[in-house]
Design a protein around this motif. Structure first.
Motif, PDB file in Angstrom:
ATOM      1  N   ARG A 140       0.851  -1.199   0.000  1.00 19.07           N
ATOM      2  CA  ARG A 140       0.000   0.000   0.000  1.00 19.07           C
ATOM      3  C   ARG A 140       0.880   1.240   0.000  1.00 19.07           C
ATOM      4  O   ARG A 140       1.779   1.361   0.828  1.00 19.07           O
ATOM      5  CB  ARG A 140      -0.910   0.026   1.236  1.00 19.07           C
ATOM      6  CG  ARG A 140      -1.953  -1.062   1.183  1.00 19.07           C
ATOM      7  CD  ARG A 140      -2.982  -0.923   2.291  1.00 19.07           C
ATOM      8  NE  ARG A 140      -3.886  -2.064   2.247  1.00 19.07           N
ATOM      9  CZ  ARG A 140      -4.916  -2.239   3.045  1.00 19.07           C
ATOM     10  NH1 ARG A 140      -5.179  -1.330   3.979  1.00 19.07           N
ATOM     11  NH2 ARG A 140      -5.686  -3.295   2.933  1.00 19.07           N
ATOM     12  N   GLU A 142       0.981   4.091   1.299  1.00 18.41           N
ATOM     13  CA  GLU A 142       0.415   4.893   2.382  1.00 18.41           C
ATOM     14  C   GLU A 142       0.931   6.328   2.294  1.00 18.41           C
ATOM     15  O   GLU A 142       2.108   6.544   1.980  1.00 18.41           O
ATOM     16  CB  GLU A 142       0.802   4.304   3.738  1.00 18.41           C
ATOM     17  CG  GLU A 142       0.285   2.897   3.996  1.00 18.41           C
ATOM     18  CD  GLU A 142      -1.180   2.881   4.419  1.00 18.41           C
ATOM     19  OE1 GLU A 142      -1.788   3.956   4.562  1.00 18.41           O
ATOM     20  OE2 GLU A 142      -1.711   1.761   4.602  1.00 18.41           O
ATOM     21  N   ARG A 151       2.495   1.078  10.281  1.00 17.23           N
ATOM     22  CA  ARG A 151       1.963   1.558   8.997  1.00 17.23           C
ATOM     23  C   ARG A 151       3.104   1.519   8.001  1.00 17.23           C
ATOM     24  O   ARG A 151       3.892   2.437   7.897  1.00 17.23           O
ATOM     25  CB  ARG A 151       1.376   2.967   9.134  1.00 17.23           C
ATOM     26  CG  ARG A 151       0.692   3.433   7.851  1.00 17.23           C
ATOM     27  CD  ARG A 151      -0.160   4.656   8.071  1.00 17.23           C
ATOM     28  NE  ARG A 151      -1.257   4.397   8.988  1.00 17.23           N
ATOM     29  CZ  ARG A 151      -2.358   3.721   8.667  1.00 17.23           C
ATOM     30  NH1 ARG A 151      -2.527   3.269   7.449  1.00 17.23           N
ATOM     31  NH2 ARG A 151      -3.288   3.506   9.556  1.00 17.23           N
TER      32      ARG A 151
HETATM   33 MG    MG Z   1      -5.513   1.888   5.406  1.00  9.38          MG
END
Ligand code: MG
Ligand code: ATP
Length: 579
Positions: A140, A142, A151
């Protein structure tokens, strides 16, 4: 394992790159190393702990009847176009090109892939229900990768997808996953709380997030300690959200007064208008926001003392594509700047208002003319509201929606998510089956994620002290650390250490022998930093008394006769592994 033969690069100093304690400890205990922002290598110890978390997840998923599969991380963009998420998720999708310049997507999640599989492999209700899961790397892009594994750009997720023939059965599948999640996090030694979660723009669905309370968490959760109500703040309601009672200080007589424009030079905030000479309390002001939803301006009205909840707004607008209007767009739409906006007389744009404004009289709002406001506004008389909805953020201390007692706000880490999806993907990607009467139906889906790498870090965030990690027994990289104070091969100390080590391994206990020629202080510090659940200290002094020293990571040291050491430790391990 012998310490000298593996790689455990512990650090004395706290690395500057790590802001939160669990990230610092992952690095200091030699569990992971950063390649670059959001990308990490798991070192031998980190990987052992990760595999243990995975194994717990695998066992519980299998127990719940889910089937393990492994899907490609590299995916054709066509299936993403088919589901409509190529656009919606464009900000997080990593895209790559092959030698023929064709584009591919690195999977951030796998609804599209699994639904494509089901569309070709399942054709009858007799083949349902089915629940498929995998433990796999996700990608991802991010906006803000941070906090180490919390994260990251690339992370390990367990994702599962259920397919059912009826809504009732789909709820059963959902419930099974909910129960499995509670068991998984419990077995990982985590205190997690399922909370009601926002379901975005798809109505009629339900969802829970499993949250680990932590000050460093990126989520905010609303709890009622009295009745157990728990919800993500994105979704949470309090009794105040449905308040249609008159706003304090509003007089029925004001209902009849005409709207009156008054000069407010330089006043562009709720706070400024609440001060003399105007003295309009925030709850008597209407806050007007302009958003651009599906490329069109919309007006959002809230009480001056309330804050907008964008997740609730998404539900009200029925689209995930919206953003706050830019200053120029706002001026073009209303001929005034933020701080002087209002909805009185506005009919060309859709107006959405928060429930708390229903029936409000004697309100003050911007006049759509810089430096002016309007008073005596009667919401039902003067505003054309297209959509009423609960749009506000719940605040600490407001009465619980269920029992009326004060709510508490708490930060938390989302480690897992269960979601009843409905038929969105099965319709878009043709996951159809023939029901008992021979009619074609879309399968009813659920999706269920656990951030494996995030869970690992959440365990550390929740379980540590000033000296290091305190691993719950089931997920520790090694359960027992044997620490001989001298390592001369012929010494009695080292011989006892070797014997105990071999006997523990023979009993199936995960042990590491610290055979480094280091000072005892260094070894003890390292074993506490890494956080092995049990340490066996072996030195000349205690051996002279016929004893070894056994120290649970978070407990007190006890002397145990050498001959009983293995039995004693195996007993502690067995006890710790009990359900
Ligand atoms: Mg998310
Ligand atoms: P978040 O709101 O934290 O971004 P999400 O709602 O995007 O999470 P899901 O798509 O539901 O997450 O993914 C399932 C699980 O994967 C999450 O509950 C979380 O534990 C984990 N996860 C999601 N994004 C990341 C990430 N960037 N790094 C590590 N773990 C993640």
């Amino acid at each position: 394992m012998r310490w000298s033969q593996t790689l455990i690069p512990t650090l004395k100093e706290t690395p500057a790159e790590a802001e939160i304690i669990s990230h610092q400890l992952l690095l200091r205990a030699g569990l992971i190393r950063k390649l670059t922002g959001g990308l990490y290598t798991f070192l031998p110890l980190g990987l052992r702990a990760l595999r243990k978390v995975e194994q717990i997840v695998r066992e519980e998923m299998n127990r719940a009847g889910a089937l393990e599969v492994l899907m490609p991380a590299l995916q054709p963009p066509e299936i993403w176009q088919q589901s409509g998420r190529y656009e919606v998720l464009q900000d997080v999708l990593f895209k790559v090109r092959d030698r023929a310049k064709k584009e591919w997507v690195l999977g951030p999640t796998h609804e599209e892939v699994i639904t494509t599989l089901i569309s070709s492999e399942i054709s009858s209700y007799r083949q349902l229900p089915k629940n498929f899961y995998q433990i796999q790397t996700k990608f991802r892009d991010e906006i803000r990768p941070r906090f180490g594994l919390m994260r990251a750009k690339e992370f390990v997720m367990k994702d599962a997808y259920s397919f059912d023939a009826t809504d009732e059965l789909a709820q059963e599948s959902y419930h099974k996953m909910y129960e499995a999640y509670a068991r998984i996090f419990h077995r990982c030694g985590l205190k997690s709380i399922p909370v009601e979660a926002d379901t975005g723009v798809m109505g009629g669905k339900f969802s829970h997030e499993f949250m680990v309370p932590a000050e460093t968490g990126e989520n905010e959760v609303v709890f009622c300690d009295a009745c157990g109500y728990a919800a993500n703040v994105e979704k949470a309601m309090s009794a105040s959200c449905r308040a249609t009672s008159p706003i304090a200080g509003s007089l029925p007589s004001q209902a009849g007064s005409a709207v009156e424009k008054f000069a407010t030079p330089g006043v562009v905030t709720i706070e400024a208008l609440s001060k003399p000479p105007y003295s309009v309390p925030p709850e008597r002001q209407i806050k007007t926001l302009i958003y651009i939803a599906d490329s069109k301006p919309v007006l959002i009205l809230l009480r001056g003392d309330d804050q907008l909840n964008e997740a609730k707004l998404a539900g009200a607008l029925g689209t995930p594509t919206f953003r706050p209007g830019e200053s120029e767009e706002i001026f073009t739409a209303l001929r005034a700047h933020p701080g002087s906006l209002g909805a009185v007389g506005v009919s060309e744009y859709r107006v959405y208002a928060d429930e708390r404004l229903r029936g409000a009289v004697g309100m003050t709002t911007g006049a759509n003319e810089d430096g002016f406001h309007l008073r005596n506004v009667v919401v039902d008389r003067d505003l054309r509201v297209a959509g009423w909805a609960d749009l506000r953020l719940v605040q600490e201390g407001e009465p619980c929606i269920k029992c009326g007692r004060p709510l508490r706000l708490q930060r938390a880490i989302e480690v897992g998510h269960v979601f009843k999806l409905g038929v969105k993907y099965s319709v878009a990607l043709n996951a159809l089956f023939l029901d008992e009467s021979g009619k074609q139906q879309p399968a009813i889906m659920g999706c269920y994620g656990i951030g494996i790498t995030r869970t690992l870090q959440a365990i550390i965030e929740q379980s540590h002290d000033k000296d290091g990690i305190i691993w719950p027994l089931r997920v520790a990289p090694y359960t027992v650390c044997i620490t001989p104070l001298t390592v001369a091969p012929e010494s009695g100390v080292m011989k006892s250490a070797e014997t105990i080590y071999q006997r523990l391994l023979a009993r199936g206990v995960d042990a590491i022998l610290d055979d480094r020629n280091e000072r005892p202080g260094v070894k003890f510090k390292d074993s506490e930093l890494v956080g092995f659940p049990i340490r066996i200290g072996i030195g000349e002094k205690s051996l002279a008394k016929g004893e070894v020293e056994i120290k649970p990571r978070a407990g007190a040291l006890v002397g145990i006769p050498v001959a009983k050491a293995v039995e004693h430790v195996a007993g502690l391990v067995e006890e710790g592994l009990k359900p």
